[in-house]
Design a protein around this motif. Structure first.
Motif, PDB file in Angstrom:
ATOM      1  N   GLU A 128      -3.027  12.296  12.587  1.00  0.00           N
ATOM      2  CA  GLU A 128      -1.656  12.037  13.035  1.00  0.00           C
ATOM      3  C   GLU A 128      -0.835  13.319  12.953  1.00  0.00           C
ATOM      4  O   GLU A 128      -0.265  13.654  11.921  1.00  0.00           O
ATOM      5  CB  GLU A 128      -1.057  10.966  12.124  1.00  0.00           C
ATOM      6  N   GLY A 129      -0.817  14.046  14.075  1.00  0.00           N
ATOM      7  CA  GLY A 129      -0.011  15.268  14.131  1.00  0.00           C
ATOM      8  C   GLY A 129      -0.723  16.528  13.694  1.00  0.00           C
ATOM      9  O   GLY A 129      -0.128  17.596  13.670  1.00  0.00           O
ATOM     10  N   TYR A 130      -1.995  16.444  13.335  1.00  0.00           N
ATOM     11  CA  TYR A 130      -2.673  17.658  12.873  1.00  0.00           C
ATOM     12  C   TYR A 130      -4.085  17.751  13.451  1.00  0.00           C
ATOM     13  O   TYR A 130      -4.671  16.769  13.881  1.00  0.00           O
ATOM     14  CB  TYR A 130      -2.732  17.709  11.332  1.00  0.00           C
TER      15      TYR A 130
ATOM     16  N   ILE B  58      -6.019  23.991   9.174  1.00  0.00           N
ATOM     17  CA  ILE B  58      -5.229  22.786   9.452  1.00  0.00           C
ATOM     18  C   ILE B  58      -3.950  23.231  10.137  1.00  0.00           C
ATOM     19  O   ILE B  58      -3.183  24.018   9.596  1.00  0.00           O
ATOM     20  CB  ILE B  58      -4.901  22.029   8.150  1.00  0.00           C
TER      21      ILE B  58
ATOM     22  N   SER C 198      -0.714  22.074  13.220  1.00  0.00           N
ATOM     23  CA  SER C 198      -0.025  20.998  13.900  1.00  0.00           C
ATOM     24  C   SER C 198      -0.518  20.896  15.343  1.00  0.00           C
ATOM     25  O   SER C 198      -0.537  21.879  16.076  1.00  0.00           O
ATOM     26  CB  SER C 198       1.482  21.268  13.889  1.00  0.00           C
TER      27      SER C 198
ATOM     28  N   CYS D  69      -1.632  19.728   3.157  1.00  0.00           N
ATOM     29  CA  CYS D  69      -1.615  20.365   4.487  1.00  0.00           C
ATOM     30  C   CYS D  69      -1.562  19.307   5.584  1.00  0.00           C
ATOM     31  O   CYS D  69      -0.829  19.447   6.563  1.00  0.00           O
ATOM     32  CB  CYS D  69      -2.847  21.249   4.676  1.00  0.00           C
ATOM     33  N   ARG D  70      -2.331  18.245   5.424  1.00  0.00           N
ATOM     34  CA  ARG D  70      -2.342  17.198   6.448  1.00  0.00           C
ATOM     35  C   ARG D  70      -0.991  16.489   6.492  1.00  0.00           C
ATOM     36  O   ARG D  70      -0.440  16.224   7.561  1.00  0.00           O
ATOM     37  CB  ARG D  70      -3.445  16.183   6.151  1.00  0.00           C
TER      38      ARG D  70
ATOM     39  N   TRP E 294       1.951  18.306   8.312  1.00  0.00           N
ATOM     40  CA  TRP E 294       2.015  18.295   9.769  1.00  0.00           C
ATOM     41  C   TRP E 294       2.172  16.905  10.354  1.00  0.00           C
ATOM     42  O   TRP E 294       2.346  16.771  11.566  1.00  0.00           O
ATOM     43  CB  TRP E 294       0.745  18.919  10.360  1.00  0.00           C
ATOM     44  N   LYS E 295       2.103  15.900   9.526  1.00  0.00           N
ATOM     45  CA  LYS E 295       2.197  14.543  10.037  1.00  0.00           C
ATOM     46  C   LYS E 295       3.518  14.342  10.739  1.00  0.00           C
ATOM     47  O   LYS E 295       4.555  14.797  10.259  1.00  0.00           O
ATOM     48  CB  LYS E 295       2.071  13.546   8.886  1.00  0.00           C
ATOM     49  N   ASN E 296       3.503  13.649  11.859  1.00  0.00           N
ATOM     50  CA  ASN E 296       4.724  13.398  12.612  1.00  0.00           C
ATOM     51  C   ASN E 296       5.650  12.510  11.813  1.00  0.00           C
ATOM     52  O   ASN E 296       5.239  11.504  11.255  1.00  0.00           O
ATOM     53  CB  ASN E 296       4.392  12.716  13.945  1.00  0.00           C
TER      54      ASN E 296
END
Lengths: 144, 458
Positions: free
Chosen positions: A69-71, A85, A87, B451-452, B455-457
């Motif tokens: 989700e987004g990455y 990692i 975006s 890190c994940r 970036w999550k929306n």
């Protein structure tokens, strides 16, 4: 999650063969003139066999591309593991490339550019590359 | 708003010093011919006329939410820059321009390509008008930085490499202009032993000389610094010859670095470095360095100006002190190795002893920083900002970076890290000139999840 396939391994092995064989043959020929080249040829042969039989299959098995989700999460490496990692919303451009060898095996190489980052992915089957391209850049992204 | 033409003196910007260096040797030979003087005068007049006409063709205007820049004589171009994409406006003014009430303006956008930036010479009143139109007004109240702070900061950020880049091209150009090989004369003197008696002394003298050049250059550049702040804009003015002013929007900031270099560390102070995404290739500012005093002043400064604060809870180092210092310890063990050569070459014994002493002192200082590294290493979030802290060489660095200005994360695990469940995370901002901060030996799974999640929306 996307993983590399046997086609990628075949392409890598062909490239490895194309690079190492001339070097080994040249070193073997030069053995006639100096004993040192025998050692060089031996080292090159050992490196070639190590890469061919051990390193490349392991590298292929360790290489992963995850899209969350987004990455985007790209993992690689055998002894030293590296993960990137970033975006997925900030990918600026995506391109698909394929030379004669890749087109023969119905593969494509994908590369994408983000802020201060660029990534050249290993050769993937054409359908997988297209799917990944659409995930990263969507339709309408310029194709090389 | 009407179109603003460049200042009449703008033609000097098109008379590149390269032309001067090319013409002078050619001119000497030309003067020996019969009509050489007339031809030379005509050539110079044509050059000046062309520069004047090119300068008259340059103009700037604000149309709605676009900045329009026109230039070109035969091949005209119009550049349209959205005002929202402008990263910084920098002006430079040397004493001659100050007398003529003119300023060299660089307007940088977010684009990394220098062609997308604007350089123009404007009258002061026109510059003020442009600033007002672009909402980069200068606040009347500003903070003045003391000379002591500036000097200390300059001493910390100077380096011999900067001195080389500053002095050598200028010396070469002057040498070519005067038909005088400066480097050749220096080398001859060194070889003959007229200046120095040993190679070590030469290297040391060169190092100190270029460091001094760098120090003087940066001091002139940074002295008399003023910082003005408003809700949206930061204004920094510094330097004497030339005087430069930089205006930038807070939302354009790429990274906020808080650094402690060796010299600054001894005085228990910090430097705040603010970088912009443009990279400054066209001559505009890529960032500014603000000297800050003591530890207690950093947090209020960050809070009041940038709206960020050091987070309470962080992902800290998982490894012990030994992992941070093992390579420096190993190097320290090998530091006395040059002394073995001193036995073989007694003529160089003094130089080798000094070299070993220098290495030992540097490594011991590096060890002291390494022992502190586990406490310094941190990774966290401060609101919408990434926060990362780590040690690089002798410098302690912290980074605050907004989510939209952050670059890709890179996690690396060596065999020892895989065994220990730790990793090395490299973080950077979107500014090309920024370095990377490596947060070492933090928990791998926590770092990956961080890190994940970053970036999550939203």
């Amino acid at each position: 999650m996307f993983r590399l396939t046997e086609k990628t391994l075949i392409i890598w092995r062909i490239r490895l063969f194309a690079v190492f064989c001339p070097l080994i043959l040249a070193a073997a020929y030069l053995c006639l003139y100096s004993f040192l080249f025998l050692a060089a040829a031996g080292i090159l042969l050992a490196a070639f066999l190590f890469l061919l039989c051990f390193y490349l299959p392991r590298y292929m098995a360790e290489y992963k591309i995850e899209h969350g989700e987004g990455y985007i999460h790209i993992s690689s490496g055998v002894f030293i593991k590296t993960e990137r990692i970033l975006s997925s919303d900030r990918i600026i451009s995506v391109s698909l490339r394929g030379g004669p060898l890749l087109r023969l095996l119905s593969c494509r190489s994908l590369c994408f550019f983000s802020v201060r980052f660029r990534c050249f992915l290993p050769p993937l089957p054409k359908e997988t590359a297209e799917k990944l391209k659409n995930l990263l850049g969507g339709d309408g992204v310029a194709r090389d | 708003m009407r179109e603003i033409k460049a200042h009449p003196l703008g033609f000097f910007m098109f008379l590149s010093p390269v032309w001067l260096i090319t013409i002078v040797p050619f001119a000497r030979r030309l003067l020996s011919f019969r009509y050489g003087t007339i031809f030379l005068a005509g050539f110079v007049a044509a050059l000046v006329l062309l520069s004047v006409l090119r300068a008259r063709a340059v103009s700037i205007a604000v149309l709605g939410d676009m900045l329009v820049f026109k230039k070109g004589l035969l091949f005209k171009s119009e550049e349209f820059l959205p005002i929202s994409s402008l990263a910084s406006i920098t002006s430079r003014q040397n004493p001659i321009l100050s007398l003529c009430r003119a300023e060299v303006i660089n307007i940088e956008s977010e684009a990394e390509n220098a062609a997308k930036s604007i350089k123009i010479l404007l009258r002061r009143r026109d510059f003020e008008r442009i600033l007002e139109q672009l909402n980069f007004q200068r606040e009347k109240k500003s903070i003045r930085m003391g000379a002591g702070r500036i000097t200390l900061m300059t001493a910390a950020i100077s380096s011999a490499a900067v001195g080389v880049f500053v002095l050598v091209p200028t010396a070469n150009r002057i040498g070519r202009l005067l038909d005088f090989s400066l480097a050749g004369r220096v080398l001859t003197s060194v070889r003959s032993g007229a200046l120095f008696s040993s190679a070590f002394a030469v290297l040391l003298a060169l190092f100190l000389f270029f460091y001094a050049v760098s120090f003087v250059f940066l001091l002139i550049r940074n002295i008399s610094m003023r910082i003005g702040l408003s809700n949206e804009t930061i204004y920094i003015a510094a330097g004497v010859f030339p005087r430069r002013k930089c205006f930038f929007k807070k939302r354009m900031i790429a990274g906020i670095f808080i650094e402690q270099r060796p010299l600054i560390r001894f005085s228990r102070r910090y430097i705040i470095r603010v970088t912009l995404p443009s990279g400054g290739k066209s001559g505009g500012e890529s960032g500014v360095v603000v000297p800050i005093a003591k530890k207690g002043e950093v947090a209020p400064f960050l809070k009041n100006i940038f709206g960020v604060a050091r987070p309470e809870s962080v992902i800290g180092a998982k490894a012990g002190r030994f992992r941070f210092v093992r390579w420096r310890l190993l190097l320290l063990c090998f530091a006395p190795t040059p002394l073995l050569f001193a036995v073989q070459f007694p003529a160089y014994a003094e130089a080798l002893c000094l070299l070993v002493l220098f290495l030992a002192v540097s490594l011991i200082y590096g060890l002291s920083i390494g022992f502190l590294a586990p406490k310094i290493t941190a990774l966290s979030r401060s609101g919408d900002h990434l926060f990362a802290a780590g040690v690089k060489g002798f410098t302690v660095r912290e980074l605050f970076c907004r989510r939209e200005r952050a670059g890709a994360f890179k996690l690396r695990r060596y065999p020892a890290d895989i065994r220990a469940g730790s990793c090395i995370l490299a973080v950077k901002s979107c500014c090309k000139n920024d370095g990377t901060i490596k947060v070492k030996y933090i928990d791998y799974s926590a770092a990956r999840e961080y890190c994940r999640a970053f970036w999550k929306n939203q």
